[in-house]
Design a protein around this motif. Structure first.
Motif, short mmCIF file in Angstrom:
data_model
loop_
_atom_site.label_atom_id
_atom_site.label_comp_id
_atom_site.label_asym_id
_atom_site.label_seq_id
_atom_site.Cartn_x
_atom_site.Cartn_y
_atom_site.Cartn_z
N ASN A 30 -35.18 -1.19 -3.60
CA ASN A 30 -35.22 0.22 -3.20
C ASN A 30 -34.06 0.58 -2.29
N GLN A 31 -33.58 1.81 -2.47
CA GLN A 31 -32.70 2.46 -1.51
C GLN A 31 -33.39 3.76 -1.10
N PHE A 32 -32.96 4.31 0.03
CA PHE A 32 -33.58 5.54 0.51
C PHE A 32 -32.49 6.55 0.86
N LEU A 33 -32.62 7.73 0.29
CA LEU A 33 -31.68 8.82 0.52
C LEU A 33 -32.34 9.81 1.45
N ILE A 34 -31.69 10.12 2.56
CA ILE A 34 -32.17 11.13 3.50
C ILE A 34 -31.28 12.35 3.35
N ASP A 35 -31.83 13.41 2.79
CA ASP A 35 -31.09 14.63 2.51
C ASP A 35 -31.09 15.50 3.76
N ASP A 36 -29.94 15.66 4.38
CA ASP A 36 -29.82 16.43 5.62
C ASP A 36 -28.42 17.01 5.68
N GLU A 37 -28.09 17.65 6.79
CA GLU A 37 -26.75 18.20 6.95
C GLU A 37 -25.70 17.08 6.83
N GLN A 38 -26.03 15.91 7.34
CA GLN A 38 -25.21 14.72 7.18
C GLN A 38 -26.06 13.68 6.47
N PRO A 39 -26.02 13.66 5.15
CA PRO A 39 -26.92 12.78 4.40
C PRO A 39 -26.66 11.30 4.68
N MET A 40 -27.73 10.53 4.60
CA MET A 40 -27.65 9.08 4.83
C MET A 40 -28.25 8.34 3.65
N LEU A 41 -27.60 7.27 3.25
CA LEU A 41 -28.15 6.32 2.28
C LEU A 41 -28.50 5.04 3.03
N VAL A 42 -29.75 4.63 2.92
CA VAL A 42 -30.20 3.39 3.55
C VAL A 42 -30.31 2.33 2.46
N HIS A 43 -29.52 1.27 2.57
CA HIS A 43 -29.30 0.22 1.56
C HIS A 43 -28.44 0.80 0.42
N THR A 44 -27.54 -0.01 -0.12
CA THR A 44 -26.72 0.45 -1.25
C THR A 44 -27.20 -0.11 -2.57
N GLY A 45 -28.01 -1.15 -2.55
CA GLY A 45 -28.35 -1.84 -3.78
C GLY A 45 -27.26 -2.84 -4.17
N GLU A 46 -27.56 -3.61 -5.20
CA GLU A 46 -26.61 -4.62 -5.66
C GLU A 46 -25.40 -3.97 -6.32
N HIS A 47 -24.31 -4.72 -6.34
CA HIS A 47 -23.07 -4.21 -6.94
C HIS A 47 -23.29 -3.78 -8.39
N GLY A 48 -24.02 -4.58 -9.14
CA GLY A 48 -24.24 -4.27 -10.54
C GLY A 48 -25.15 -3.10 -10.80
N HIS A 49 -25.86 -2.62 -9.77
CA HIS A 49 -26.76 -1.48 -9.92
C HIS A 49 -26.11 -0.18 -9.46
N TYR A 50 -24.86 -0.24 -9.02
CA TYR A 50 -24.23 0.90 -8.36
C TYR A 50 -24.27 2.18 -9.20
N GLU A 51 -23.87 2.11 -10.45
CA GLU A 51 -23.79 3.33 -11.25
C GLU A 51 -25.16 3.97 -11.44
N ARG A 52 -26.20 3.16 -11.60
CA ARG A 52 -27.54 3.70 -11.77
C ARG A 52 -28.02 4.38 -10.49
N ILE A 53 -27.73 3.75 -9.35
CA ILE A 53 -28.14 4.32 -8.07
C ILE A 53 -27.36 5.61 -7.78
N ARG A 54 -26.07 5.59 -8.08
CA ARG A 54 -25.25 6.79 -7.90
C ARG A 54 -25.79 7.93 -8.75
N ALA A 55 -26.16 7.64 -9.99
CA ALA A 55 -26.70 8.68 -10.88
C ALA A 55 -27.99 9.25 -10.33
N ALA A 56 -28.83 8.41 -9.72
CA ALA A 56 -30.07 8.89 -9.12
C ALA A 56 -29.79 9.81 -7.94
#
Length: 252
Positions: A30-56
């Motif tokens: 799991n990663q967690f996206l906090i949508d705010d004026e300055q958004p935060m991503l908590v955890h990036t996920g594995e390198h091989g999962h990057y494109e899928r996480i970015r799309a989400a």
């Protein structure tokens, strides 16, 4: 060939869980996206999962808007995708514990903007404030957790894990299964740092505990997990993901 399935779900007031299930693992990532004026991503996920996480993330906001990328410790599933996110979000800052920044981020030829934080520090995202809890040896010696004060959301990284493919919100008591997984995997060298940390977490009275592996746990469902960590053995017992290690340690 490993098959992946990634979903995104809003958990509470602009906090999203991005979850990837693989055919090779026994947990969700799991990663967690906090949508705010300055958004935060908590955890990036594995390198091989990057494109899928970015799309989400793009289903909620442009990844280039990320202001913070938080690494709660230095490990492949925590920070494998950081290079991709930091290149796209050129103004983003990596958030890491002071120890992790000194040990890990300063030892590579990266030019990332890094915010090294210590226990009690806060980050202002706009509508929300994030408080830092340093948690050494609660998994790794550079580990930390984050506490979002508006929704009273705790981001505990590998603590409060639930094995298997879990829904976004978990109310079932999976404390025994959690401890059994920890024993099999050998994640925690000692029970003492974890149990001492529980004494800090309980007074926070988190309304939500957003586990990195498994589902998010609402306040009314957290107590059995805490009890399991206090009452059951879960520290390293001479096995790493089920493989016995001959190291002079006698499994209990």
């Amino acid at each position: 060939m490993e098959r992946l399935h990634t979903t995104i779900d809003e958990l509470v007031s602009g906090i999203y869980r991005i979850s990837t299930v693989t055919t090779e693992s026994q947990v969700t990532f799991n990663q967690f996206l906090i949508d705010d004026e300055q958004p935060m991503l908590v955890h990036t996920g594995e390198h091989g999962h990057y494109e899928r996480i970015r799309a989400a993330i793009r289903q909620v906001l442009d990844p280039a808007r990320l202001a913070y990328v938080a690494l709660l410790h230095f490990e492949g599933d925590e920070c494998g995708g950081m290079d991709g996110f930091m290149k796209e979000a050129s103004q983003a800052r990596l958030v890491a514990s002071a120890l992790s920044a000194a040990l890990n981020l300063a030892r590579f030829p990266w030019s990332y903007r890094v915010v090294d934080v210590s226990d009690g520090d806060t980050l202002d995202l706009g509508r929300r404030s994030i408080r830092v809890l340093e948690t050494p040896h609660v998994h790794h010696w550079d580990s930390m957790m984050l506490f979002e004060e508006t929704t009273r959301s705790l981001f505990p990284s590998d603590l409060f894990l639930q094995p298997g493919e879990q829904p976004p919100i978990v109310s079932e008591n999976l404390g025994a299964e959690m401890c059994a997984y920890y024993r099999r995997a050998g994640i925690f060298a000692s029970e003492q740092p974890v149990r001492s940390l529980l004494d800090r977490i309980e007074p926070l009275e988190p309304a939500w505990t957003h586990a990195m592996h498994g589902g998010s746990i609402p306040k009314e469902a957290l107590a059995p997990f805490v009890h399991a960590l206090r009452a059951r053995p879960f520290a390293y017992q001479g096995r790493l993901f089920g493989r016995e290690v001959v190291s002079g340690h006698s499994p209990r």
